[in-house]
Design an enzyme around this catalytic site. Structure first.
Site, PDB file in Angstrom:
ATOM      1  N   GLU A 175      -6.902   4.573   7.945  1.00 20.76           N
ATOM      2  CA  GLU A 175      -6.713   5.988   7.591  1.00 20.76           C
ATOM      3  C   GLU A 175      -7.955   6.548   6.913  1.00 20.76           C
ATOM      4  O   GLU A 175      -8.310   7.712   7.123  1.00 20.76           O
ATOM      5  CB  GLU A 175      -5.456   6.130   6.714  1.00 20.76           C
ATOM      6  N   GLY A 218       2.742   2.365  10.807  1.00 23.07           N
ATOM      7  CA  GLY A 218       3.680   3.476  10.645  1.00 23.07           C
ATOM      8  C   GLY A 218       4.402   3.868  11.927  1.00 23.07           C
ATOM      9  O   GLY A 218       5.040   4.912  11.978  1.00 23.07           O
ATOM     10  N   ASN A 273       0.870  -1.180   0.000  1.00 27.85           N
ATOM     11  CA  ASN A 273       0.000   0.000   0.000  1.00 27.85           C
ATOM     12  C   ASN A 273       0.908   1.232   0.000  1.00 27.85           C
ATOM     13  O   ASN A 273       1.497   1.565   1.019  1.00 27.85           O
ATOM     14  CB  ASN A 273      -0.896  -0.032   1.246  1.00 27.85           C
ATOM     15  N   TRP A 274       0.998   1.857  -1.160  1.00 26.61           N
ATOM     16  CA  TRP A 274       1.925   2.984  -1.301  1.00 26.61           C
ATOM     17  C   TRP A 274       1.381   4.270  -0.670  1.00 26.61           C
ATOM     18  O   TRP A 274       2.095   5.274  -0.597  1.00 26.61           O
ATOM     19  CB  TRP A 274       2.249   3.219  -2.782  1.00 26.61           C
ATOM     20  N   LYS A 275       0.127   4.256  -0.264  1.00 29.73           N
ATOM     21  CA  LYS A 275      -0.519   5.440   0.348  1.00 29.73           C
ATOM     22  C   LYS A 275      -0.310   6.659  -0.553  1.00 29.73           C
ATOM     23  O   LYS A 275      -0.257   6.510  -1.777  1.00 29.73           O
ATOM     24  CB  LYS A 275      -0.008   5.629   1.783  1.00 29.73           C
ATOM     25  N   GLU A 293      -5.027  -4.970  10.644  1.00 31.95           N
ATOM     26  CA  GLU A 293      -4.023  -3.927  10.816  1.00 31.95           C
ATOM     27  C   GLU A 293      -4.283  -3.177  12.130  1.00 31.95           C
ATOM     28  O   GLU A 293      -5.117  -2.257  12.160  1.00 31.95           O
ATOM     29  CB  GLU A 293      -4.091  -2.922   9.658  1.00 31.95           C
ATOM     30  N   HIS A 313      -9.551   0.744   5.263  1.00 36.05           N
ATOM     31  CA  HIS A 313      -8.261   1.074   5.880  1.00 36.05           C
ATOM     32  C   HIS A 313      -8.495   2.085   7.008  1.00 36.05           C
ATOM     33  O   HIS A 313      -9.321   2.996   6.883  1.00 36.05           O
ATOM     34  CB  HIS A 313      -7.294   1.646   4.839  1.00 36.05           C
ATOM     35  N   GLY A 344       3.019  -1.083   4.259  1.00 37.25           N
ATOM     36  CA  GLY A 344       3.092   0.346   3.950  1.00 37.25           C
ATOM     37  C   GLY A 344       4.518   0.750   3.645  1.00 37.25           C
ATOM     38  O   GLY A 344       5.031   0.573   2.545  1.00 37.25           O
ATOM     39  N   GLY A 345       5.204   1.308   4.650  1.00 34.20           N
ATOM     40  CA  GLY A 345       6.547   1.864   4.475  1.00 34.20           C
ATOM     41  C   GLY A 345       7.515   0.951   3.732  1.00 34.20           C
ATOM     42  O   GLY A 345       8.230   1.397   2.819  1.00 34.20           O
ATOM     43  N   SER A 378       3.748  -1.989  10.365  1.00 33.12           N
ATOM     44  CA  SER A 378       5.197  -2.040  10.581  1.00 33.12           C
ATOM     45  C   SER A 378       5.792  -3.412  10.269  1.00 33.12           C
ATOM     46  O   SER A 378       6.734  -3.858  10.933  1.00 33.12           O
ATOM     47  CB  SER A 378       5.555  -1.600  12.011  1.00 33.12           C
TER      48      SER A 378
END
Ligand code: 13P
Length: 253
Positions: free
Chosen positions: A94, A170, A9-11, A164, A92, A231-232, A210
């Site tokens: 967010e 993150g 997930n590149w956000k 999640e 998600h 993510g990251g 993470s």
């Protein structure tokens, strides 16, 4: 046999040229056998990535449940399908937090994705205070009951679930393997109660929060963890390459 999935997930990151470059790099990674790889780039770059992706699938981070009409700024599931997009993230944390998406809207999104043959990755997970007060199993169960468990079995089978925990997203504070396995086993048991053993065994439940090259092997080795929503660590091909590599999935299994 359920799918093993690693999804990036590149956000809201990367320029267009960076996104195309990363897509090319991820597409050419050495992917372990039987592992499905998805990327979820920003919507603006989804078609660029789709044109470059031959070994991996491209999804959208969001979509609206109506097919078309006066919904300024939105993109529909139908439009995703037309553009050859394979999957969509729904629920998600967010989106829930910053855009006020509630369980009822997510239920509509899920139905719309399924109606158009887009694979939904349905995300659930508790905030820190719920983890700390010990009601996290009930919290996640109610997210699933209010948005997902109304589906008939023939539709539910197409859904990927992703746990999640919000406190792990993150933050660098990954859930321990015990915490992840406890929740994933509980989710599978609720799926079994609702849809029976065979469907429960076939449901892919991903972990997100993470997850990185240093902890993925232990997480993916958990009996009920079928991969990751990353993510990251999905923004660097070198990191992501570890998560999709055969060795990460085999040594501990
Ligand atoms: P991080 O891997 O950066 O914690 O993000 C997880 C996530 O939200 C994936 O959807």
């Amino acid at each position: 046999m359920r799918s093993k999935i690693v999804a990036g997930n590149w956000k809201m990151n990367l320029s267009q040229s960076e996104a195309k470059q990363l897509c090319k790099e991820v597409n050419s990674l050495n992917i372990g056998s039987g592992i499905e790889v998805y990327i979820f780039p920003p919507m603006l770059y989804a078609s660029d990535c789709k044109a470059l992706a031959t070994n991996i699938k491209v999804g959208a981070q969001n979509a609206y449940p109506k097919d078309s009409g006066a919904y300024t700024g939105e993109v529909s599931m139908w439009q995703l399908k037309e553009a050859g997009i394979a999957a969509v993230l729904i629920g998600h944390s967010e989106r829930r937090e910053y855009f006020g998406e509630d369980n009822a809207l997510l239920k509509n999104k899920l139905e719309a994705a399924l109606a158009h043959g887009i694979k939904p990755f349905f995300c659930c997970g508790e905030p820190l205070e719920i983890r700390q007060n010990g009601t996290f199993l009930e919290y996640v169960k109610s997210q699933l009951e209010e948005s997902v468990f109304h589906l008939p079995a023939s539709e539910f089978e197409k859904v990927v679930l992703a746990y999640e925990p919000i406190w792990a997203i993150g933050t660098g504070q990954t859930a321990s393997t015990e915490q992840a396995e406890e929740m994933h086993a509980a989710i599978r048991s609720w799926v079994e109660e609702k849809y029976g053993k065979e469907i429960a065994e076939n449901t892919a439940i991903l972990y997100g929060g993470s997850c990185n090259p240093g902890n993925a092997q232990a997480l993916f080795a958990c009996e009920n963890v079928d991969g990751g929503l990353i993510g990251g660590a999905s923004l660097k091909a070198a990191d992501f390459s570890v998560l999709v590599a055969e060795e990460t999935w085999t040594i501990l299994n």
